[in-house]
Design a protein around this motif. Structure first.
Motif, PDB file in Angstrom:
ATOM      1  N   ALA A 146       0.826  -1.206   0.000  1.00 51.87           N
ATOM      2  CA  ALA A 146       0.000   0.000   0.000  1.00 51.87           C
ATOM      3  C   ALA A 146       0.862   1.258   0.000  1.00 51.87           C
ATOM      4  N   GLN A 147       1.926   1.259   0.765  1.00 51.46           N
ATOM      5  CA  GLN A 147       2.790   2.437   0.827  1.00 51.46           C
ATOM      6  C   GLN A 147       3.406   2.746  -0.532  1.00 51.46           C
ATOM      7  N   ILE A 148       3.856   1.716  -1.228  1.00 54.93           N
ATOM      8  CA  ILE A 148       4.450   1.921  -2.553  1.00 54.93           C
ATOM      9  C   ILE A 148       3.399   2.374  -3.553  1.00 54.93           C
ATOM     10  N   ILE A 149       2.206   1.811  -3.462  1.00 51.99           N
ATOM     11  CA  ILE A 149       1.122   2.233  -4.351  1.00 51.99           C
ATOM     12  C   ILE A 149       0.812   3.704  -4.122  1.00 51.99           C
ATOM     13  N   SER A 150       0.782   4.127  -2.870  1.00 47.08           N
ATOM     14  CA  SER A 150       0.537   5.528  -2.561  1.00 47.08           C
ATOM     15  C   SER A 150       1.615   6.422  -3.167  1.00 47.08           C
ATOM     16  N   GLU A 151       2.850   5.981  -3.102  1.00 49.26           N
ATOM     17  CA  GLU A 151       3.967   6.794  -3.570  1.00 49.26           C
ATOM     18  C   GLU A 151       4.133   6.776  -5.091  1.00 49.26           C
ATOM     19  N   ARG A 152       3.812   5.643  -5.741  1.00 51.85           N
ATOM     20  CA  ARG A 152       4.150   5.493  -7.159  1.00 51.85           C
ATOM     21  C   ARG A 152       2.949   5.371  -8.094  1.00 51.85           C
ATOM     22  N   LEU A 153       1.816   4.864  -7.608  1.00 52.23           N
ATOM     23  CA  LEU A 153       0.696   4.581  -8.507  1.00 52.23           C
ATOM     24  C   LEU A 153      -0.551   5.414  -8.246  1.00 52.23           C
ATOM     25  N   LEU A 154      -0.670   5.997  -7.078  1.00 55.36           N
ATOM     26  CA  LEU A 154      -1.862   6.797  -6.780  1.00 55.36           C
ATOM     27  C   LEU A 154      -2.016   7.949  -7.757  1.00 55.36           C
ATOM     28  N   SER A 155      -0.923   8.546  -8.165  1.00 56.76           N
ATOM     29  CA  SER A 155      -0.991   9.666  -9.118  1.00 56.76           C
ATOM     30  C   SER A 155      -1.535   9.236 -10.469  1.00 56.76           C
ATOM     31  N   SER A 156      -1.528   7.935 -10.753  1.00 60.51           N
ATOM     32  CA  SER A 156      -2.110   7.398 -11.992  1.00 60.51           C
ATOM     33  C   SER A 156      -3.498   6.822 -11.755  1.00 60.51           C
ATOM     34  N   GLY A 157      -4.089   7.130 -10.612  1.00 61.12           N
ATOM     35  CA  GLY A 157      -5.471   6.742 -10.346  1.00 61.12           C
ATOM     36  C   GLY A 157      -5.659   5.429  -9.625  1.00 61.12           C
ATOM     37  N   TYR A 158      -4.575   4.747  -9.252  1.00 56.38           N
ATOM     38  CA  TYR A 158      -4.702   3.479  -8.532  1.00 56.38           C
ATOM     39  C   TYR A 158      -4.940   3.792  -7.055  1.00 56.38           C
ATOM     40  N   GLU A 159      -6.219   3.885  -6.680  1.00 58.28           N
ATOM     41  CA  GLU A 159      -6.548   4.388  -5.348  1.00 58.28           C
ATOM     42  C   GLU A 159      -7.058   3.339  -4.375  1.00 58.28           C
ATOM     43  N   TYR A 160      -7.479   2.177  -4.863  1.00 60.83           N
ATOM     44  CA  TYR A 160      -7.985   1.126  -3.978  1.00 60.83           C
ATOM     45  C   TYR A 160      -6.894   0.089  -3.710  1.00 60.83           C
ATOM     46  N   VAL A 161      -6.785  -0.340  -2.465  1.00 58.96           N
ATOM     47  CA  VAL A 161      -5.934  -1.488  -2.126  1.00 58.96           C
ATOM     48  C   VAL A 161      -6.840  -2.511  -1.447  1.00 58.96           C
ATOM     49  N   VAL A 162      -6.856  -3.723  -1.987  1.00 57.00           N
ATOM     50  CA  VAL A 162      -7.853  -4.723  -1.604  1.00 57.00           C
ATOM     51  C   VAL A 162      -7.180  -5.983  -1.074  1.00 57.00           C
ATOM     52  N   VAL A 163      -7.579  -6.396   0.133  1.00 58.67           N
ATOM     53  CA  VAL A 163      -7.159  -7.687   0.678  1.00 58.67           C
ATOM     54  C   VAL A 163      -8.085  -8.746   0.094  1.00 58.67           C
ATOM     55  N   ASP A 164      -7.538  -9.653  -0.677  1.00 57.14           N
ATOM     56  CA  ASP A 164      -8.393 -10.674  -1.264  1.00 57.14           C
ATOM     57  C   ASP A 164      -8.666 -11.785  -0.260  1.00 57.14           C
ATOM     58  N   TYR A 165      -9.061 -12.939  -0.720  1.00 59.73           N
ATOM     59  CA  TYR A 165      -9.821 -13.874   0.104  1.00 59.73           C
ATOM     60  C   TYR A 165      -9.053 -14.527   1.248  1.00 59.73           C
ATOM     61  N   LEU A 166      -9.826 -14.995   2.216  1.00 64.99           N
ATOM     62  CA  LEU A 166      -9.358 -15.813   3.335  1.00 64.99           C
ATOM     63  C   LEU A 166      -8.395 -15.087   4.271  1.00 64.99           C
ATOM     64  N   TRP A 167      -8.618 -13.803   4.467  1.00 66.55           N
ATOM     65  CA  TRP A 167      -7.818 -13.055   5.446  1.00 66.55           C
ATOM     66  C   TRP A 167      -8.105 -13.524   6.877  1.00 66.55           C
ATOM     67  N   TYR A 168      -9.124 -14.340   7.042  1.00 62.21           N
ATOM     68  CA  TYR A 168      -9.531 -14.874   8.334  1.00 62.21           C
ATOM     69  C   TYR A 168      -9.019 -16.303   8.561  1.00 62.21           C
ATOM     70  N   ARG A 169      -8.340 -16.876   7.589  1.00 67.01           N
ATOM     71  CA  ARG A 169      -7.875 -18.263   7.705  1.00 67.01           C
ATOM     72  C   ARG A 169      -6.478 -18.314   8.318  1.00 67.01           C
ATOM     73  N   ARG A 170      -6.300 -19.175   9.297  1.00 70.13           N
ATOM     74  CA  ARG A 170      -4.989 -19.314   9.928  1.00 70.13           C
ATOM     75  C   ARG A 170      -4.017 -19.989   8.962  1.00 70.13           C
ATOM     76  N   LYS A 171      -2.836 -19.422   8.863  1.00 71.61           N
ATOM     77  CA  LYS A 171      -1.810 -19.991   7.987  1.00 71.61           C
ATOM     78  C   LYS A 171      -0.996 -20.993   8.793  1.00 71.61           C
ATOM     79  N   VAL A 172      -1.545 -22.194   8.901  1.00 70.61           N
ATOM     80  CA  VAL A 172      -0.919 -23.257   9.684  1.00 70.61           C
ATOM     81  C   VAL A 172      -0.955 -24.540   8.867  1.00 70.61           C
ATOM     82  N   GLU A 173      -0.267 -25.553   9.344  1.00 72.52           N
ATOM     83  CA  GLU A 173      -0.245 -26.826   8.637  1.00 72.52           C
ATOM     84  C   GLU A 173      -1.662 -27.390   8.495  1.00 72.52           C
TER      85      GLU A 173
END
Length: 378
Positions: A46-73
């Motif tokens: 997100a920080q890099i997008i703000s610095e390099r791509l926001l000026s070109s209109g890239y304003e949304y940063v989206v967490v895609d699926y399963l952000w609630y799933r534990r990353k375990v075996e």
């Protein structure tokens, strides 16, 4: 293959400011991180997008699926029993990957940091209710009382509203539809979207609700629960026809009209005909939720990526050739698809950067009109 689009330019001063007045633009974590992204990795991007791509209109940063799933075996894209839910059966971020979520904060702190960068924050969610919540038979929150939902002199729970015969076709272990004919079903959905608003979410990408998995009842019911504007995106979009798109276009701001697009020429080539058909049906920039709606050709799998449904993050370059990449973003721009970049911007090469910030393509994507196929193969 020959495909030509006729496009006409329009001045910025002629464009009314409204919700999604032009195709939304941003970054989505799926192509580079699958489901495994962490808070640190997300905020670095997100920080890099703000610095390099926001000026070109890239304003949304989206967490895609399963952000609630534990990353375990044992956990993977369609595993059961590894998700983090609250006492009301609602998905909450995995605290090991999203440490700022501890103490019931959810995505509040992440959204604030994103907003402080000048960006907007989005999340991917699945339709209905999780199998894990139904198995646990969690109570349903009544947000008007702050207590368990009660009607007909009884308390209602997850097993009362989950429709086990209507599971998501591509994640059958994960989620099922909610019975929207019940007050308890409506109460559950309202509790979800109230929580998203409290977190500061600006975009919701609702999955397994369109195309072959169309659930108009849930789409319309969710809109009744919204107390503040969000950018509303529907996904996925397999087997989409213009008639099906017309049914949902007025209820959303962007809606997927293809299956997942990955970095193969076959995937890119499959988008030409559906782009033509949706353009001919006058669905590009049609009336949508509090503004306009846009047929969505899916993310741009360019730059540094992972693999579909992988359990690891970015580790390889896009398989598309330079010409194929130029063809893809040109088609996306002419068809006025939302532009959601999928590569890990921490490893953004100059050629990819130049391509996704090309001023001519971005102007066509935002301000052209009359977009339709103008010539066909002979």
């Amino acid at each position: 293959m020959v495909s030509c689009f006729r496009v006409l330019s329009k001045n910025l001063s002629d464009v009314k400011l409204e919700h999604a007045s032009s195709p939304p633009r941003g970054w989505n974590s799926y192509d580079s991180f699958s489901w495994t992204i962490s808070e640190e990795e997300f905020l670095q991007n997100a920080q890099i997008i703000s610095e390099r791509l926001l000026s070109s209109g890239y304003e949304y940063v989206v967490v895609d699926y399963l952000w609630y799933r534990r990353k375990v075996e044992g956990a993977n894209a369609d595993s059961l029993g590894f998700d983090v839910i609250d006492e009301w059966g609602r998905m909450v971020p995995d605290p090991d990957r999203w440490p700022s979520s501890r103490g019931g904060k959810g995505f509040t702190e992440v959204a604030k940091k994103v907003h402080d960068m000048g960006l907007k924050f989005g999340i991917h969610v699945m339709r209905g209710i999780s199998t894990q919540a139904v198995n646990a038979n969690t109570p349903i929150l009544d947000i008007t009382t702050g207590k368990a939902y009660e009607a007909g002199q009884r308390n209602w729970s997850s097993q009362d509203i989950g429709l086990k015969k209507r599971t998501c076709s591509w994640m059958q272990n994960g989620f099922m539809s909610v019975d929207t004919t019940l007050g308890a079903g409506n109460a559950f959905l309202r509790s979800l979207y109230t929580q998203y608003a409290q977190w500061g979410v600006d975009l919701v990408k609702l999955d397994c609700v369109f195309g072959a998995d169309l659930d108009m009842y849930e789409i319309v019911t969710i809109l009744k629960q919204l107390d503040q504007p969000i950018l509303y995106s529907l996904s996925p979009g397999t087997s989409v026809t213009p008639e099906l798109a017309k049914a949902v276009s007025g209820f959303a701001n962007m809606y997927r009209i293809t299956a997942d697009d990955w970095d193969s020429w076959g995937d890119v080539a499959s988008h030409f005909d559906v782009s033509r058909d949706l353009a001919a049906a006058n669905l590009i920039g049609a009336d949508g939720l509090l503004g306009k709606s846009w047929p969505d050709l899916d993310m741009l799998p360019l730059g540094w990526l992972t693999d579909p449904a992988a359990n690891e993050g970015p580790h390889r370059a896009s398989n598309l050739t330079a010409d194929e990449q130029r063809t893809q973003i040109t088609l996306w721009s002419m068809a006025k698809s939302p532009l959601m970049f999928g590569g890990d911007v921490r490893n953004l090469d100059n050629a990819t950067y130049d391509l996704i910030t090309n001023a001519v393509l971005l102007e066509i994507n935002s301000f052209s009109s009359g977009n339709m196929e103008a010539c066909v193969p002979i």
